[in-house]
Motif scaffolding. Structure first.
Motif, PDB file in Angstrom:
ATOM      1  N   VAL A 127       0.840  -1.206   0.000  1.00 51.50           N
ATOM      2  CA  VAL A 127       0.000   0.000   0.000  1.00 51.50           C
ATOM      3  C   VAL A 127       0.875   1.254   0.000  1.00 51.50           C
ATOM      4  O   VAL A 127       0.649   2.194  -0.777  1.00 51.50           O
ATOM      5  CB  VAL A 127      -0.957  -0.008   1.210  1.00 51.50           C
ATOM      6  CG1 VAL A 127      -1.632   1.353   1.364  1.00 51.50           C
ATOM      7  CG2 VAL A 127      -2.012  -1.096   1.048  1.00 51.50           C
ATOM      8  N   ILE A 128       1.876   1.273   0.885  1.00 53.98           N
ATOM      9  CA  ILE A 128       2.779   2.437   0.945  1.00 53.98           C
ATOM     10  C   ILE A 128       3.537   2.592  -0.366  1.00 53.98           C
ATOM     11  O   ILE A 128       3.645   3.699  -0.922  1.00 53.98           O
ATOM     12  CB  ILE A 128       3.757   2.286   2.126  1.00 53.98           C
ATOM     13  CG1 ILE A 128       3.003   2.352   3.446  1.00 53.98           C
ATOM     14  CG2 ILE A 128       4.840   3.366   2.069  1.00 53.98           C
ATOM     15  CD1 ILE A 128       3.867   2.054   4.664  1.00 53.98           C
ATOM     16  N   LEU A 129       4.075   1.486  -0.877  1.00 56.25           N
ATOM     17  CA  LEU A 129       4.877   1.531  -2.092  1.00 56.25           C
ATOM     18  C   LEU A 129       4.081   2.073  -3.272  1.00 56.25           C
ATOM     19  O   LEU A 129       4.495   3.036  -3.932  1.00 56.25           O
ATOM     20  CB  LEU A 129       5.396   0.131  -2.413  1.00 56.25           C
ATOM     21  CG  LEU A 129       6.177  -0.016  -3.727  1.00 56.25           C
ATOM     22  CD1 LEU A 129       7.516   0.705  -3.618  1.00 56.25           C
ATOM     23  CD2 LEU A 129       6.381  -1.481  -4.081  1.00 56.25           C
ATOM     24  N   LEU A 130       2.926   1.470  -3.547  1.00 55.28           N
ATOM     25  CA  LEU A 130       2.155   1.868  -4.730  1.00 55.28           C
ATOM     26  C   LEU A 130       1.596   3.283  -4.590  1.00 55.28           C
ATOM     27  O   LEU A 130       1.564   4.041  -5.573  1.00 55.28           O
ATOM     28  CB  LEU A 130       1.034   0.867  -4.979  1.00 55.28           C
ATOM     29  CG  LEU A 130       1.496  -0.549  -5.370  1.00 55.28           C
ATOM     30  CD1 LEU A 130       0.297  -1.434  -5.659  1.00 55.28           C
ATOM     31  CD2 LEU A 130       2.436  -0.508  -6.567  1.00 55.28           C
ATOM     32  N   ALA A 131       1.162   3.649  -3.379  1.00 56.78           N
ATOM     33  CA  ALA A 131       0.642   5.012  -3.197  1.00 56.78           C
ATOM     34  C   ALA A 131       1.722   6.047  -3.495  1.00 56.78           C
ATOM     35  O   ALA A 131       1.473   7.048  -4.192  1.00 56.78           O
ATOM     36  CB  ALA A 131       0.121   5.170  -1.761  1.00 56.78           C
ATOM     37  N   LEU A 132       2.932   5.802  -3.002  1.00 62.52           N
ATOM     38  CA  LEU A 132       4.016   6.757  -3.238  1.00 62.52           C
ATOM     39  C   LEU A 132       4.537   6.695  -4.669  1.00 62.52           C
ATOM     40  O   LEU A 132       4.977   7.713  -5.214  1.00 62.52           O
ATOM     41  CB  LEU A 132       5.149   6.504  -2.247  1.00 62.52           C
ATOM     42  CG  LEU A 132       4.823   6.844  -0.793  1.00 62.52           C
ATOM     43  CD1 LEU A 132       5.994   6.515   0.122  1.00 62.52           C
ATOM     44  CD2 LEU A 132       4.467   8.330  -0.665  1.00 62.52           C
ATOM     45  N   VAL A 133       4.508   5.523  -5.295  1.00 61.04           N
ATOM     46  CA  VAL A 133       4.910   5.418  -6.698  1.00 61.04           C
ATOM     47  C   VAL A 133       4.027   6.298  -7.572  1.00 61.04           C
ATOM     48  O   VAL A 133       4.516   7.094  -8.399  1.00 61.04           O
ATOM     49  CB  VAL A 133       4.868   3.953  -7.170  1.00 61.04           C
ATOM     50  CG1 VAL A 133       4.849   3.875  -8.697  1.00 61.04           C
ATOM     51  CG2 VAL A 133       6.079   3.194  -6.645  1.00 61.04           C
ATOM     52  N   VAL A 166      10.242   2.922  -2.397  1.00 60.26           N
ATOM     53  CA  VAL A 166      10.785   1.664  -1.881  1.00 60.26           C
ATOM     54  C   VAL A 166      11.338   1.858  -0.475  1.00 60.26           C
ATOM     55  O   VAL A 166      11.117   1.029   0.429  1.00 60.26           O
ATOM     56  CB  VAL A 166      11.882   1.125  -2.822  1.00 60.26           C
ATOM     57  CG1 VAL A 166      12.592  -0.073  -2.197  1.00 60.26           C
ATOM     58  CG2 VAL A 166      11.281   0.730  -4.164  1.00 60.26           C
ATOM     59  N   ALA A 167      12.066   2.956  -0.240  1.00 58.06           N
ATOM     60  CA  ALA A 167      12.667   3.198   1.070  1.00 58.06           C
ATOM     61  C   ALA A 167      11.601   3.425   2.136  1.00 58.06           C
ATOM     62  O   ALA A 167      11.734   2.927   3.270  1.00 58.06           O
ATOM     63  CB  ALA A 167      13.607   4.399   0.993  1.00 58.06           C
ATOM     64  N   CYS A 168      10.554   4.141   1.804  1.00 62.38           N
ATOM     65  CA  CYS A 168       9.480   4.376   2.782  1.00 62.38           C
ATOM     66  C   CYS A 168       8.771   3.068   3.137  1.00 62.38           C
ATOM     67  O   CYS A 168       8.445   2.813   4.299  1.00 62.38           O
ATOM     68  CB  CYS A 168       8.480   5.393   2.239  1.00 62.38           C
ATOM     69  SG  CYS A 168       9.145   7.077   2.107  1.00 62.38           S
ATOM     70  N   GLY A 169       8.527   2.235   2.133  1.00 65.55           N
ATOM     71  CA  GLY A 169       7.926   0.935   2.412  1.00 65.55           C
ATOM     72  C   GLY A 169       8.836   0.063   3.261  1.00 65.55           C
ATOM     73  O   GLY A 169       8.381  -0.631   4.174  1.00 65.55           O
TER      74      GLY A 169
END
Length: 443
Positions: A388-394, A410-413
């Motif tokens: 969820v974090i990865l795709l939202a930030l992507v 990637v780093a945030c996830g």
């Protein structure tokens, strides 16, 4: 009657044996993964030198879809083999057959879906039906290549991964040179050079190396374990839960080159594809140790769990040092491949990805222990948070920041995974297996 508790000397002996086995298997697995990573890095560097940047970005996107679909297809069956092949006997052979059939079927299904995505979102000169069929076939081949590596680990032949991965990747480099210079009109040289050696290696491993390892395992530790309904149910549940828990997170990560290409540009996709090879290499250090630990924990959970924290810290230190070296080397490497690859920009992308790889080993170790006890739901929840974090930030960052935006996502996830892994490792030794008692005894 109850069996007497093992004395301190016995427990110490078992713990020492487990440590030696985990360390040995980790070294072999990591060596095999290192061969893949180093050759993969060389592969993309040569591609950047020999092929126009836009074409590299598009082909990287096709390969990203193939590998993402293959990860989704192979992770469940492959993870099942790591913890079920040690059962030995007919049960191991039945598990191997079912894993290969399941991997091929899921690979065809997810590959067809990936083919539709490629035909719709990426430029291609082939008819849509041919594109879908080609992507599906490539996905099956790569999925089986992934599964055979897990099968070798489960059959106590971790060193076989070095042989297979090393040979396949040497052939891949040679085939790329042949296609670029010998057959310059050959379409999609990067995809062809990647998939053909992998398909041959998978066939050799599944037909020869894995059966030989199972025969050796049975001769050294004979068991009469047969396949029954309970094992069949366990296999199906394990495959489904691992595909959901781990397959989806791998699918999301491997799809990043595709997202960067479609949301930013093929040029940004090419930069990310090369930078991501550093991240893959660093991540595989933890994956190798986690795979070895999972196999050991399937038989000796308590002793393996006792090693978890120490291994997590050591992996983080090793990955941190390697990541710093990779970051410092990036400007030179990007300068070599040409002005289309900005050195300092590439250094920033690699540096952020290296940070992500450094902080996540604890989560990899914890998730391996949890899955060894056939408890996949906690891993599913943790990976869902990451995706969820990865795709939202992507989707938020890539359109404006390109490859760097994907690296930040990637780093945030990974930061979220690090927090989950830290809590998990703190509690893991206090939990009991739902299926096994201490040191593999039936609960």
């Amino acid at each position: 009657m109850t069996s007497p508790a093992p004395d301190a000397a016995t427990m110490t002996t078992v713990a020492a044996a487990v440590r030696r086995r985990v360390t040995r298997d980790s070294l072999w697995l990591t060596s095999g993964y290192a061969a893949t990573s180093l050759s993969g890095f060389a592969f993309w560097m040569l591609a950047a030198l020999w092929i126009p940047q836009g074409a590299v970005g598009v082909e990287a996107s096709r390969l990203a879809i193939v590998m993402a679909a293959a990860a989704l297809a192979s992770n469940g069956p492959g993870s099942a083999l790591v913890v079920m092949l040690p059962l030995g006997g007919r049960a191991a052979w039945a598990a191997l057959r079912r894993a290969c059939v399941t991997t091929a079927a899921l690979g065809a299904l997810f590959g067809a879906v990936g083919g539709v995505v490629v035909a719709t979102a990426l430029p291609t000169s082939a008819p849509p039906a041919a594109t879908v069929a080609g992507i599906s076939l490539c996905t099956v081949a790569w999925a089986l290549f992934n599964t055979q590596a897990q099968a070798l680990a489960g059959a106590s032949d971790a060193r076989g991964t070095l042989l297979i991965n090393g040979a396949a990747n040497v052939v891949k480099l040679g085939l790329l040179a042949l296609l670029v210079y010998g057959e310059p009109r050959m379409p999609q040289p990067l995809v062809t050079a990647t998939i053909v050696p992998a398909a041959a290696a998978a066939a050799l491993s599944i037909a020869v190396l894995v059966p030989r390892a199972l025969h050796r395992q049975e001769s050294e530790h004979p068991t009469g374990r047969t396949w029954d309904r309970a094992l069949g149910r366990t296999f199906r549940v394990f495959v489904a839960q691992n595909a959901a828990a781990v397959g989806f997170v791998m699918c999301a990560g491997l799809s990043l080159s595709f997202f960067v290409t479609t949301l930013a540009s093929p040029a940004e996709g090419a930069i990310f594809a090369i930078a991501y090879q550093f991240s893959v290499a660093l991540d595989l250090v933890g994956v190798g140790v986690a795979t070895a630990l999972a196999r050991s924990a399937a038989a000796h959970y308590d002793s393996s769990a006792g090693l978890a924290r120490g291994y997590a810290v050591k992996i983080a230190c090793v990955v941190g040092l390697l990541g710093a070296a990779a970051t410092l080397a990036t400007p030179v490497l990007f300068f070599v491949v040409g002005r289309d690859y900005p050195p300092l920009y590439g250094m920033a992308v690699v540096g952020v990805l290296a940070i992500a790889s450094t902080i996540r080993p604890g989560y990899d170790i914890w998730s391996a222990l949890v899955r060894a006890r056939h408890r996949v739901r906690p891993v599913l929840c943790g990976n869902a948070v990451y995706v969820v974090i990865l795709l939202a930030l992507v989707f938020a960052l890539v359109p404006t920041l390109g490859a760097l935006g994907a690296a930040i996502a990637v780093a945030c996830g990974a930061l979220a995974l690090a927090a989950i892994g830290s809590v998990g490792l703190h509690h893991v030794r206090d939990t009991r297996s739902r299926t096994l008692g201490p040191e593999g005894a039936p609960a």
